[in-house]
Design a protein around this motif. Structure first.
Motif, PDB file in Angstrom:
ATOM      1  N   ILE A  38       6.645  70.255  65.856  1.00 29.19           N
ATOM      2  CA  ILE A  38       6.865  70.006  64.437  1.00 29.19           C
ATOM      3  C   ILE A  38       8.366  69.940  64.167  1.00 29.19           C
ATOM      4  CG2 ILE A  38       6.560  72.484  63.927  1.00 29.19           C
ATOM      5  CD1 ILE A  38       5.327  71.549  61.206  1.00 29.19           C
ATOM      6  N   VAL A  39       8.801  68.870  63.508  1.00 25.53           N
ATOM      7  CA  VAL A  39      10.229  68.566  63.375  1.00 25.53           C
ATOM      8  C   VAL A  39      10.633  68.526  61.909  1.00 25.53           C
ATOM      9  CG1 VAL A  39      12.049  66.896  63.891  1.00 25.53           C
ATOM     10  CG2 VAL A  39      10.171  67.241  65.523  1.00 25.53           C
ATOM     11  N   ASN A  67      17.519  65.494  65.004  1.00 23.77           N
ATOM     12  CA  ASN A  67      18.922  65.209  65.292  1.00 23.77           C
ATOM     13  C   ASN A  67      19.333  63.835  64.793  1.00 23.77           C
ATOM     14  OD1 ASN A  67      17.527  63.664  67.158  1.00 23.77           O
ATOM     15  ND2 ASN A  67      18.109  64.926  68.916  1.00 23.77           N
ATOM     16  N   GLY A  68      18.396  63.169  64.123  1.00 26.47           N
ATOM     17  CA  GLY A  68      18.680  61.900  63.470  1.00 26.47           C
ATOM     18  C   GLY A  68      18.274  62.007  62.018  1.00 26.47           C
ATOM     19  N   SER A  69      17.680  60.954  61.492  1.00 23.76           N
ATOM     20  CA  SER A  69      17.226  60.964  60.108  1.00 23.76           C
ATOM     21  C   SER A  69      16.017  60.055  59.955  1.00 23.76           C
ATOM     22  CB  SER A  69      18.354  60.492  59.181  1.00 23.76           C
ATOM     23  OG  SER A  69      17.928  60.429  57.840  1.00 23.76           O
ATOM     24  N   GLY A  70      14.990  60.566  59.289  1.00 20.32           N
ATOM     25  CA  GLY A  70      13.821  59.747  59.017  1.00 20.32           C
ATOM     26  C   GLY A  70      12.626  60.096  59.889  1.00 20.32           C
ATOM     27  N   ARG A  76       9.988  60.516  67.288  1.00 24.31           N
ATOM     28  CA  ARG A  76      10.540  60.249  68.620  1.00 24.31           C
ATOM     29  C   ARG A  76      10.971  61.555  69.295  1.00 24.31           C
ATOM     30  NH1 ARG A  76      15.012  56.521  67.518  1.00 24.31           N
ATOM     31  NH2 ARG A  76      13.329  55.086  66.984  1.00 24.31           N
ATOM     32  N   LEU A  77      11.607  62.425  68.513  1.00 21.99           N
ATOM     33  CA  LEU A  77      12.038  63.717  69.054  1.00 21.99           C
ATOM     34  C   LEU A  77      10.834  64.580  69.419  1.00 21.99           C
ATOM     35  CD1 LEU A  77      14.353  65.742  69.632  1.00 21.99           C
ATOM     36  CD2 LEU A  77      14.141  66.488  67.247  1.00 21.99           C
TER      37      LEU A  77
END
Length: 335
Positions: A38-39, A67-70, A76-77
């Protein structure tokens, strides 16, 4: 294959009101061999703290920060950190019925690779579900009962975004979550279609899909109507367009005009027809609209139908059948 590990991928952002109920529904699953990746996608409310409390008490839950946005980068993470043989997606504001994972996993075990397990859904909302969502629910569930979901793939997203499960190797094969292409659920459905992954029929309602005014699919620009049309045209031209046929656009409303503009920008010739007497004979974007029955005289046509009226769609489908034209091969409804 006995009880393979299922990886549940959840991106979340500011869903403190609903996320506890979501997590409890996962803990209550009859199928227990799962992991939850869960991110947090930049929450500013107490969502992260709520999830962190659950993660500290159950080792199957892994909590990460995007570690990105969206949503796509969060998915993906999550997928990168997953280990499951089977992969499924869940929304942080929804609720799994207790047998959801069991139904999906058992169907995948039974049917094997190159299949997508899906389930029936039910919308719910504190203020009641509007007619449009109810119609979508009924339409989607009717497709799911037979597994013929791709028959209407150009109308709407035909795989419920938080209610599918697939083999890990198949998700890798279709390069899921790459690139950042929204709406991500519709894009993924087209990837399943492109790779000819069969939808497994299901007659069980296994997912409760929450609706509310600030839900991402209602408010974010990535889920606006123009994005849906862009992705439909992208995949139609890639997967089903036949350059040996005569391309036809049926309908001159807003969507028909947008389709026409896209084709003109791509320098793709087409015949434009409609059944509106006020538009027949008019020149729009340099193309003169012809009456719909012109279709009968066009040799080897392939039509993009942009007429939204449900009764008219039934009449159009009957007309196509009378001309011995086949769905997808010879025509596709875009609404």
């Amino acid at each position: 294959m006995q009880n393979p590990l299922v990886s549940i991928l959840i991106p979340f952002k500011n869903t403190e009101t609903y996320i506890e109920a979501c997590l409890v529904s996962i803990l209550n699953q009859t199928y227990t061999n799962w992991e939850l990746i869960i991110v947090d996608d930049g929450s500013t409310d107490s969502s992260f703290d709520i999830v962190e409390t659950f993660a500290k008490t159950d080792s199957r839950i892994t909590l990460l920060k995007n570690n990105g946005s969206g949503i796509i980068e969060a998915l993906r993470l999550a997928f990168k950190h997953s280990k499951g043989t089977f992969i499924t997606r869940m929304d942080s504001d929804d609720i799994m019925r207790s047998h959801k994972l069991e139904v999906l996993a058992n169907n995948l075990i039974k049917y094997g690779a190159q299949h997508v397990a899906i389930g029936m859904v039910r919308y719910f909302c504190e203020g009641g579900i509007n007619a449009g969502y109810k119609l979508y629910e009924t339409w989607l569930n009717d497709l799911t009962k037979t597994g013929n979901n791709y028959d209407d793939i150009y109308k709407e997203c035909v795989v419920p975004s938080p209610c599918w499960m697939i083999n890990r190797t198949d998700l890798i094969a279709c390069d899921a979550f790459n690139p950042n292409r929204y709406p991500e659920d519709y894009d993924l459905t087209f990837r399943f279609y492109k790779h000819n992954f069969k939808c497994i029929p299901c007659h069980d309602v296994i997912h409760d899909w929450r609706d509310y005014s600030t839900r991402t699919s209602r408010t974010h620009e990535h889920y606006a109507a123009n994005h849906f049309l862009d992705i439909k045209m992208r995949y139609f031209l890639e997967l089903d367009y036949n350059p040996n046929k005569s391309l036809v656009v049926w309908g001159a409303g807003g969507k028909g005009k947008k389709v026409a503009q896209i084709l003109i920008e791509k320098n793709m010739p087409f015949i434009w027809i409609c059944d509106n007497p006020n538009k027949i004979g008019k020149n729009i974007y340099g193309v003169t609209l012809a009456p719909f029955n012109t279709l009968a005289s066009i040799e080897n046509p392939q039509s993009i139908v942009t007429v939204a009226n449900k009764e008219a769609q039934i009449e159009i489908r009957n007309y196509m059948n009378a001309l011995h034209l086949k769905n997808i091969r010879d025509y596709a409804f875009f609404c």
